[in-house]
Scaffold this motif. Structure first.
Motif, short mmCIF file in Angstrom:
data_model
loop_
_atom_site.label_atom_id
_atom_site.label_comp_id
_atom_site.label_asym_id
_atom_site.label_seq_id
_atom_site.Cartn_x
_atom_site.Cartn_y
_atom_site.Cartn_z
N UNK A 231 41.89 60.07 18.42
CA UNK A 231 41.45 60.99 19.48
C UNK A 231 40.90 60.17 20.65
N UNK A 232 41.21 60.64 21.87
CA UNK A 232 40.67 60.00 23.06
C UNK A 232 39.84 60.99 23.86
N UNK A 233 38.70 60.55 24.40
CA UNK A 233 37.88 61.44 25.22
C UNK A 233 38.42 61.67 26.63
N UNK A 234 39.45 60.94 27.03
CA UNK A 234 39.98 61.16 28.39
C UNK A 234 40.67 62.52 28.43
N UNK A 235 40.72 63.10 29.61
CA UNK A 235 41.37 64.39 29.82
C UNK A 235 42.66 64.18 30.59
N UNK A 236 43.78 64.29 29.90
CA UNK A 236 45.08 64.13 30.56
C UNK A 236 45.33 65.26 31.55
N UNK A 237 44.70 66.40 31.31
CA UNK A 237 44.82 67.55 32.21
C UNK A 237 43.45 68.15 32.45
N UNK A 238 43.10 68.29 33.72
CA UNK A 238 41.84 68.92 34.10
C UNK A 238 42.08 69.69 35.39
N UNK B 155 33.25 65.09 30.08
CA UNK B 155 32.97 66.52 30.19
C UNK B 155 32.22 66.86 31.48
N UNK B 156 31.47 65.88 32.00
CA UNK B 156 30.73 66.07 33.25
C UNK B 156 31.61 65.86 34.48
N UNK B 157 32.88 65.57 34.27
CA UNK B 157 33.81 65.40 35.38
C UNK B 157 33.98 63.98 35.85
N UNK B 158 33.39 63.01 35.13
CA UNK B 158 33.51 61.61 35.54
C UNK B 158 34.86 61.05 35.13
N UNK B 159 35.44 60.24 36.00
CA UNK B 159 36.67 59.52 35.65
C UNK B 159 36.28 58.30 34.83
N UNK B 160 36.55 58.32 33.55
CA UNK B 160 36.07 57.24 32.68
C UNK B 160 37.05 56.08 32.59
N UNK B 161 38.27 56.27 33.08
CA UNK B 161 39.23 55.16 33.16
C UNK B 161 39.95 55.23 34.49
#
Length: 244
Positions: A191-198, A231-237
């Motif tokens: 599992x990855x915490x990144x959001x491929x779609x937001x 989840x807070x909307x930060x771009x983590x990568x």
């Protein structure tokens, strides 16, 4: 293969460039899609509503009141016949992945099936650069090619009813990252915490066709911390530019 035009109803068409899945054909399709976008952006081409690159074909949906199908066919065949088209910059994303656990429920069983230790399987999976061949099935869902043959595994005979967003899996010769929660017959390693779609982002889809992805193992504590930031909307990568 000679480019083949296929009608898709009365307001869409597909240009097919091959019969097999390979990086060269896919790169050509992506370059064609970019060329069409450029013409639309310049105002040279009007009436194109959607541009959808896939593994080996390019689908265009258009407004027949703005452009006739015949004119669009001629344009596509002209573009496809050019010896070279400029390709956009290639990008590499290093995607954090928590292997195993509740989401990566197939990790141990898959390792046993392949005659590998869990650590060996993780090393193979995370030591590979995958190519995003296309976005499809669900918003932002990535189909990944370049998977080592030893990882090729058929989908489950009976899909599971709910797999969460961010699940990292294998289906046949492809890899994937789940962009939204839903049913799936893929086998999941992590599992990855990144959001491929937001949909709240300026660019809702994080990845695009032609990108490269490399999975980076993380532990549970890091996964939780990154999920909070994501989840807070930060771009983590952020992506790295690859040499042309």
């Amino acid at each position: 293969m000679t480019p083949k035009l296929l009608p898709c109803g009365d307001s869409a068409m597909s240009l097919q460039l091959g019969e097999t899945v390979d990086a060269q054909t896919n790169a050509r399709i992506i370059a064609l899609a970019e060329a069409v976008r450029d013409l639309c952006g310049q105002g040279v081409l009007r009436g194109v509503l959607d541009i959808v690159p896939t593994y080996r074909s390019l689908l265009l949906r258009y407004d027949p009141a703005e452009i006739r199908g015949r004119a669009l066919e001629e344009l596509l065949l002209d573009l496809a016949g050019r010896p070279s088209l400029p390709a956009g910059p290639a990008r590499l994303w290093r995607v954090p992945c928590l292997y195993g656990g509740e989401v990566g429920q197939d990790l141990d069983a898959l390792a046993e099936m392949k005659g590998l230790s869990t650590e060996e399987l993780i090393s193979i999976h995370s030591g590979t650069d995958y190519r995003v061949y296309m976005i499809g099935f669900a918003p932002g869902f990535v189909y990944l090619g370049g998977q080592p043959q030893i990882l090729d595994t058929p989908r489950l005979p009976k899909p599971r009813q709910l797999i969460p967003r961010g699940a990292v899996g294998i289906g046949g010769q492809q890899g994937n990252i789940n962009s939204v929660a839903g049913p799936s017959g893929w086998r999941f390693l992590g599992w990855t915490p990144i959001r491929a779609f937001d949909p709240a982002r300026a660019e809702p889809f994080l990845f695009r066709a032609g990108d490269h992805i490399r999975f980076c193992p993380i532990d549970a504590d890091e996964a939780r911390a990154l999920e909070t930031r994501s989840a807070a909307g930060e771009m983590i990568i952020t992506p790295e530019d690859l040499p042309a």
